[in-house]
Motif scaffolding. Sequence first.
Motif, short mmCIF file in Angstrom:
data_model
loop_
_atom_site.label_atom_id
_atom_site.label_comp_id
_atom_site.label_asym_id
_atom_site.label_seq_id
_atom_site.Cartn_x
_atom_site.Cartn_y
_atom_site.Cartn_z
N ARG A 74 0.96 18.30 -6.15
CA ARG A 74 0.60 18.49 -7.56
C ARG A 74 -0.30 17.36 -8.05
O ARG A 74 -1.25 17.60 -8.80
N PHE A 75 0.02 16.14 -7.65
CA PHE A 75 -0.73 14.98 -8.14
C PHE A 75 -1.76 14.47 -7.13
O PHE A 75 -2.31 13.38 -7.32
N GLY A 76 -2.01 15.23 -6.09
CA GLY A 76 -3.10 14.93 -5.18
C GLY A 76 -2.92 13.69 -4.35
O GLY A 76 -3.91 13.09 -3.90
N VAL A 77 -1.67 13.25 -4.12
CA VAL A 77 -1.44 12.08 -3.27
C VAL A 77 -1.75 12.45 -1.83
O VAL A 77 -1.22 13.44 -1.31
N GLN A 78 -2.59 11.68 -1.19
CA GLN A 78 -3.16 12.08 0.09
C GLN A 78 -2.32 11.69 1.30
O GLN A 78 -2.33 12.39 2.30
N GLU A 79 -1.62 10.58 1.24
CA GLU A 79 -0.90 10.10 2.41
C GLU A 79 0.61 10.27 2.19
O GLU A 79 1.11 10.09 1.07
N SER A 80 1.33 10.56 3.25
CA SER A 80 2.79 10.68 3.15
C SER A 80 3.48 9.34 3.39
O SER A 80 4.63 9.15 2.97
N HIS A 81 2.81 8.42 4.07
CA HIS A 81 3.40 7.10 4.32
C HIS A 81 3.05 6.15 3.17
O HIS A 81 2.20 6.45 2.34
N HIS A 82 3.73 5.02 3.12
CA HIS A 82 3.54 4.03 2.05
C HIS A 82 2.42 3.09 2.44
O HIS A 82 2.63 2.08 3.12
N ARG A 83 1.20 3.40 1.98
CA ARG A 83 0.03 2.68 2.46
C ARG A 83 0.01 1.22 1.98
O ARG A 83 -0.50 0.34 2.68
N LEU A 84 0.54 0.95 0.79
CA LEU A 84 0.54 -0.42 0.29
C LEU A 84 1.34 -1.33 1.22
O LEU A 84 0.94 -2.48 1.47
N LEU A 85 2.45 -0.84 1.73
CA LEU A 85 3.25 -1.65 2.66
C LEU A 85 2.47 -1.95 3.93
O LEU A 85 2.58 -3.04 4.49
N GLU A 86 1.66 -0.98 4.37
CA GLU A 86 0.80 -1.23 5.53
C GLU A 86 -0.25 -2.29 5.22
O GLU A 86 -0.55 -3.15 6.06
N SER A 87 -0.81 -2.24 4.01
CA SER A 87 -1.81 -3.23 3.62
C SER A 87 -1.20 -4.63 3.56
O SER A 87 -1.84 -5.62 3.93
N LEU A 88 0.02 -4.72 3.06
CA LEU A 88 0.71 -6.01 3.06
C LEU A 88 0.95 -6.49 4.50
O LEU A 88 0.77 -7.68 4.81
N ALA A 89 1.35 -5.56 5.36
CA ALA A 89 1.59 -5.93 6.77
C ALA A 89 0.32 -6.45 7.42
O ALA A 89 0.38 -7.36 8.28
N ASP A 90 -0.83 -5.91 7.03
CA ASP A 90 -2.10 -6.39 7.57
C ASP A 90 -2.34 -7.85 7.20
O ASP A 90 -3.12 -8.55 7.88
N GLN A 91 -1.70 -8.30 6.12
CA GLN A 91 -1.81 -9.70 5.70
C GLN A 91 -0.65 -10.55 6.22
O GLN A 91 -0.48 -11.70 5.81
N GLY A 92 0.15 -9.95 7.11
CA GLY A 92 1.28 -10.68 7.67
C GLY A 92 2.48 -10.76 6.74
O GLY A 92 3.32 -11.65 6.89
N LEU A 93 2.57 -9.83 5.78
CA LEU A 93 3.63 -9.87 4.77
C LEU A 93 4.43 -8.57 4.75
O LEU A 93 3.89 -7.50 5.03
N GLY A 94 5.69 -8.68 4.39
CA GLY A 94 6.50 -7.54 4.04
C GLY A 94 6.76 -7.54 2.55
O GLY A 94 6.48 -8.54 1.87
N HIS A 95 7.30 -6.45 2.04
CA HIS A 95 7.56 -6.43 0.60
C HIS A 95 8.60 -7.48 0.22
O HIS A 95 8.63 -7.96 -0.92
N GLU A 96 9.43 -7.90 1.17
CA GLU A 96 10.41 -8.95 0.90
C GLU A 96 9.77 -10.31 0.65
O GLU A 96 10.41 -11.22 0.11
N ASP A 97 8.51 -10.47 1.05
CA ASP A 97 7.81 -11.76 0.91
C ASP A 97 7.13 -11.93 -0.44
O ASP A 97 6.57 -13.01 -0.70
N ILE A 98 7.15 -10.92 -1.27
CA ILE A 98 6.48 -11.00 -2.57
C ILE A 98 7.41 -11.66 -3.58
O ILE A 98 8.56 -11.26 -3.75
#
Length: 296
Positions: free
Chosen positions: A81-105
């Motif tokens: 309905r809202f046009g979300v394209q990915e089923s996975h949590h892409r922001l968490l992947e972007s954080l991982a690319d920086q060597g971080l998990g959401h626990e590190d914020i």
Amino acid sequence: MITSKRLTSLEGNSQMLDGGAMFGNAPKAMWQRWCEPDDLNRIRLGCRALLVQEYAGVQRMRNILIEAGVGAFFSPEMKQRFGVQESHHRLLESLADQGLGHEDIDVVVLTHLHFDHAGGLLSAWQNGQDPRLLFPNATFVVGETQWHRANDPHARDRASYIPTLNQALAESGRLELVPEGEQSPTLGADYSFHLSSGHTPGQILPEIDMPEGPLLFAGDLIPGAPWVHLPITMGYDRFPEQLIDEKRSVLAQLGKRNGRLVFTHDPDVALGRIDQDERGRYRVVDTQASFAELAA
């Protein structure tokens, strides 16, 4: 003592939304020059966040996340309905690319609590399970006026909020509400906010000082480069005329100080400098699709 900051753009889940809704009363003949629609009249939209990493010398002190995007908490039906394209949590992947998990914020700053800006605080959808609040070590910074709006919304924007998220934030014990015109005690004096209520009451837009001029996370005041044009507003804006006045004021201030904007919804432009043409119309120059840079 904070001696430097590293700013990095982070991609979250993307969306496809109706172009007419995104450009308000602007005719399609105008907006399709900036954003090509698909056969359903939808345009591509990003949900970009900003990572600010503070350093004292070479030692990293805090990780600050500005915005969380739409995330992946929607059910498959609602994603469609809202046009979300990915089923996975892409922001968490972007954080991982920086060597971080959401626990590190350490701190999450939310310009406002609409689902496409705050949904990324929740875990990805799983059949039969309620999403859980992520970022267990973060203080959540929200404007006080926006918080009251989110918990008692108008019928016009009720569907934009996530009641279960509001409840989780309140119960976390880590919610900081910033009164209008004040700074965040958690963030400190290095961060200031522009208040904007044209899109939704109490939206707070963080400004960060950089050596070459200020950088403003523009939220839904200016969601992408095309919206830098003063008359252009979204159909989702609650008070379009007020938004135009707020945009004029912000752009005038930033233009005088060689300021730049970070765009949350522009799929192709993450960062750009404010400029004016020979007729005084605002435009975005020196654009970047992504960035990672150090501020003294």
